[in-house]
Write a protein that holds these residues in place. Structure first.
Motif, short mmCIF file in Angstrom:
data_model
loop_
_atom_site.label_atom_id
_atom_site.label_comp_id
_atom_site.label_asym_id
_atom_site.label_seq_id
_atom_site.Cartn_x
_atom_site.Cartn_y
_atom_site.Cartn_z
N TYR A 179 0.96 -1.08 -0.09
CA TYR A 179 0.11 0.06 0.05
C TYR A 179 0.86 1.35 -0.03
O TYR A 179 2.10 1.26 0.76
CB TYR A 179 -1.00 0.05 1.36
CG TYR A 179 -1.51 1.36 1.41
CD1 TYR A 179 -2.90 1.52 0.64
CD2 TYR A 179 -1.26 2.29 2.30
CE1 TYR A 179 -3.48 2.82 0.74
CE2 TYR A 179 -1.87 3.63 2.52
CZ TYR A 179 -2.95 3.53 1.89
OH TYR A 179 -3.69 4.93 1.94
N ALA A 180 0.42 2.30 -0.83
CA ALA A 180 1.12 3.55 -0.77
C ALA A 180 -0.04 4.61 -0.72
O ALA A 180 -1.09 4.56 -0.76
CB ALA A 180 1.82 3.82 -2.10
N HIS A 181 0.47 5.60 0.09
CA HIS A 181 -0.41 6.89 0.38
C HIS A 181 -1.17 7.31 -0.89
O HIS A 181 -0.61 7.62 -1.61
CB HIS A 181 0.39 7.85 1.01
CG HIS A 181 -0.46 9.00 1.44
ND1 HIS A 181 -1.45 9.15 2.42
CD2 HIS A 181 -0.61 10.44 0.69
CE1 HIS A 181 -2.11 10.13 2.46
NE2 HIS A 181 -1.77 11.05 1.44
N GLY A 182 -2.66 7.23 -0.78
CA GLY A 182 -3.55 7.98 -1.81
C GLY A 182 -3.89 6.65 -2.59
O GLY A 182 -5.06 6.90 -3.40
N ASP A 183 -3.70 5.35 -2.29
CA ASP A 183 -4.26 4.15 -3.04
C ASP A 183 -5.81 4.11 -2.47
O ASP A 183 -6.17 4.58 -1.42
CB ASP A 183 -3.62 2.70 -2.58
CG ASP A 183 -2.15 2.79 -3.40
OD1 ASP A 183 -2.10 3.30 -4.35
OD2 ASP A 183 -1.03 1.99 -2.85
N ASP A 184 -6.48 3.39 -3.19
CA ASP A 184 -7.97 3.39 -2.95
C ASP A 184 -8.27 2.33 -1.99
O ASP A 184 -7.76 1.16 -2.35
CB ASP A 184 -8.70 2.96 -4.52
CG ASP A 184 -10.32 3.02 -4.37
OD1 ASP A 184 -10.97 2.92 -3.27
OD2 ASP A 184 -10.88 3.43 -5.39
N PHE A 185 -8.94 2.62 -1.07
CA PHE A 185 -9.00 1.62 0.18
C PHE A 185 -9.88 0.52 -0.37
O PHE A 185 -9.82 -0.75 -0.07
CB PHE A 185 -9.75 2.28 1.29
CG PHE A 185 -8.79 3.12 1.95
CD1 PHE A 185 -7.55 2.98 2.59
CD2 PHE A 185 -9.22 4.48 2.34
CE1 PHE A 185 -6.67 3.67 3.07
CE2 PHE A 185 -8.62 5.42 2.94
CZ PHE A 185 -7.31 5.16 3.43
N ASP A 188 -6.36 -5.53 0.51
CA ASP A 188 -6.88 -7.03 0.98
C ASP A 188 -6.99 -7.09 2.39
O ASP A 188 -5.58 -7.24 2.95
CB ASP A 188 -5.73 -8.03 0.39
CG ASP A 188 -6.31 -9.58 0.32
OD1 ASP A 188 -6.72 -9.81 1.51
OD2 ASP A 188 -6.30 -10.18 -0.56
N TRP A 189 -7.85 -6.97 3.10
CA TRP A 189 -8.03 -7.11 4.60
C TRP A 189 -7.68 -8.27 5.31
O TRP A 189 -7.29 -8.63 6.35
CB TRP A 189 -9.73 -6.53 5.05
CG TRP A 189 -9.55 -5.29 4.55
CD1 TRP A 189 -10.45 -4.56 3.64
CD2 TRP A 189 -8.91 -3.91 5.26
NE1 TRP A 189 -10.44 -3.26 3.55
CE2 TRP A 189 -9.41 -3.20 4.53
CE3 TRP A 189 -8.23 -3.93 6.20
CZ2 TRP A 189 -8.96 -1.52 4.92
CZ3 TRP A 189 -7.63 -2.55 6.57
CH2 TRP A 189 -8.21 -1.32 6.03
N ASN A 190 -7.90 -9.53 4.50
CA ASN A 190 -7.67 -11.03 4.88
C ASN A 190 -6.22 -11.11 5.02
O ASN A 190 -5.46 -11.48 5.90
CB ASN A 190 -8.22 -11.89 3.88
CG ASN A 190 -9.67 -12.10 4.02
OD1 ASN A 190 -10.35 -11.97 5.20
ND2 ASN A 190 -10.26 -12.29 2.82
N LEU A 191 -5.37 -10.48 3.88
CA LEU A 191 -3.83 -10.49 4.16
C LEU A 191 -3.37 -9.76 5.21
O LEU A 191 -2.31 -9.89 5.89
CB LEU A 191 -3.28 -10.14 2.69
CG LEU A 191 -1.87 -10.28 2.29
CD1 LEU A 191 -1.62 -11.92 2.35
CD2 LEU A 191 -1.46 -9.86 1.12
N LYS A 219 -4.79 -5.00 -4.10
CA LYS A 219 -4.91 -6.01 -5.19
C LYS A 219 -4.75 -5.49 -6.45
O LYS A 219 -5.08 -4.16 -6.74
CB LYS A 219 -6.30 -6.39 -5.19
CG LYS A 219 -6.47 -7.35 -3.82
CD LYS A 219 -7.98 -7.81 -4.00
CE LYS A 219 -8.30 -8.49 -2.63
NZ LYS A 219 -9.76 -9.26 -2.65
N LEU A 220 -4.08 -6.15 -7.50
CA LEU A 220 -3.64 -5.62 -8.88
C LEU A 220 -4.58 -6.48 -9.66
O LEU A 220 -4.75 -7.87 -9.62
CB LEU A 220 -2.29 -5.56 -9.13
CG LEU A 220 -1.36 -4.68 -8.37
CD1 LEU A 220 0.01 -4.88 -8.72
CD2 LEU A 220 -1.80 -3.02 -8.57
#
Length: 319
Positions: free
Chosen positions: A49-55, A59-62, A72-73
């Motif tokens: 994750y990088a600042h500004g990425d869409d929440f 992946d909350w399981n990860l 996720k890509l």
């Protein structure tokens, strides 16, 4: 104007999709998997994750397992450029049925399958018609026709076939292809090389020709392969070229150059002639196969359904 393909055959072709060994790299959206990352439903990979990425793509399981945030890509879907090199020179009008008629039917089938899959189709006639056809990367309707195309109906047809996309364009594509005529000389190598270098992106290339060019075919096919195209070569010969029925003292006229050759052709020379033709076909096959080109040699009176529904499928041109 007779239809190139029957409604029944069109319905069967709708079940197919062109098979591309290489992933699509076109910048236009389509239905092909590409190396680009986007927001399709096909999962590709994770990145930190990088600042500004869409929440929404976290992946909350990860995160629950590693206590680190990952995004996720997904694979972006892109269109596959399909370039059909159609020999429209005078020599293709020879035979019963003419070689050009069979070539147009194969081009129609390949183009129809590609358009139903939302790939971009460019038909490039191999003939000196005085019109340079380039892949602009846009639909044919996006650009005004040149003045020469307005004066010459055949030029207008060739312009309309230079870049076609979408299933809704399939019927006009088939109609334009059915209206295309053959005539004049051609330089196979020049057209193939130009088509390879003008393409913005490599994709699938289909070459429909008798390959009876005095300058050969090697340089043109090599250019397509070198540019990264997945190439299929379909050689179309007339029954009369394979099994001639005319004997005696003959005056042969080259339909493209006008060159004249007087020969004496007796029945006793038939086997030698047939062996020469088979040697030519074999040289073309031996050139194609080591370079990864799919090669087919068919007669103009062959079963179209057998080529499309059996041979091309077994060779994994489509499936």
């Amino acid at each position: 104007m007779a239809a190139l393909l029957t409604p029944e055959l069109l319905r069967r072709l709708e079940q197919f999709q062109l098979l591309a060994a290489r992933r699509a790299r076109s910048s236009a959206r389509g239905e092909r998997r590409s190396r680009a990352r986007g927001q399709s439903v096909e999962f590709a990979d994770y990145r930190s994750y990088a600042h500004g990425d869409d929440f929404r793509y976290l992946d909350w399981n990860l995160y629950g397992r590693l206590e680190r945030l990952f995004v996720k890509l997904y694979e972006e879907e892109r269109e596959l450029p399909v370039r059909i090199f159609l020999d429209a020179s005078e020599s293709m009008t020879f035979g019963v049925p003419p070689k050009f008629d069979f070539a147009r039917q194969v081009a129609a089938a390949i183009g129809y399958v590609a358009l139903c899959g939302f790939d971009r189709v460019s038909v490039i006639p191999i003939a000196d018609c005085g019109l340079r056809i380039a892949d602009s990367g846009r639909g044919a309707a996006d650009a005004p026709l040149p003045e020469s195309a307005i004066r010459n109906p055949q030029s207008a047809i060739r312009s309309a076939l230079r870049s076609v996309r979408g299933r809704k364009s399939a019927m006009s594509f088939l109609q334009n292809l059915a209206s295309l005529t053959a005539g004049g000389p051609a330089d196979l190598n020049v057209t193939l090389r130009r088509g390879a270098f003008e393409a913005r992106q490599a994709g699938v290339a289909l070459v429909l020709s008798d390959f009876l060019d005095a300058a050969g075919y090697e340089a043109g096919l090599t250019a397509l392969v070198g540019r990264g195209f997945q190439v299929s070569a379909v050689q179309i010969l007339a029954p009369e070229e394979l099994d001639p029925l005319t004997y005696g003292d003959l005056r042969l006229v080259d339909s493209e150059t006008g060159g004249v050759q007087e020969v004496t052709f007796g029945r006793y020379r038939l086997k030698a002639y047939q062996q020469t033709v088979q040697n030519f076909i074999q040289r073309l096959r031996e050139f194609c196969q080591p370079r990864g080109l799919r090669f087919f040699s068919v007669r103009s009176d062959a079963s179209l359904e057998k080529l499309l529904l059996q041979q091309l499928r077994e060779a994994e041109v489509w499936g």
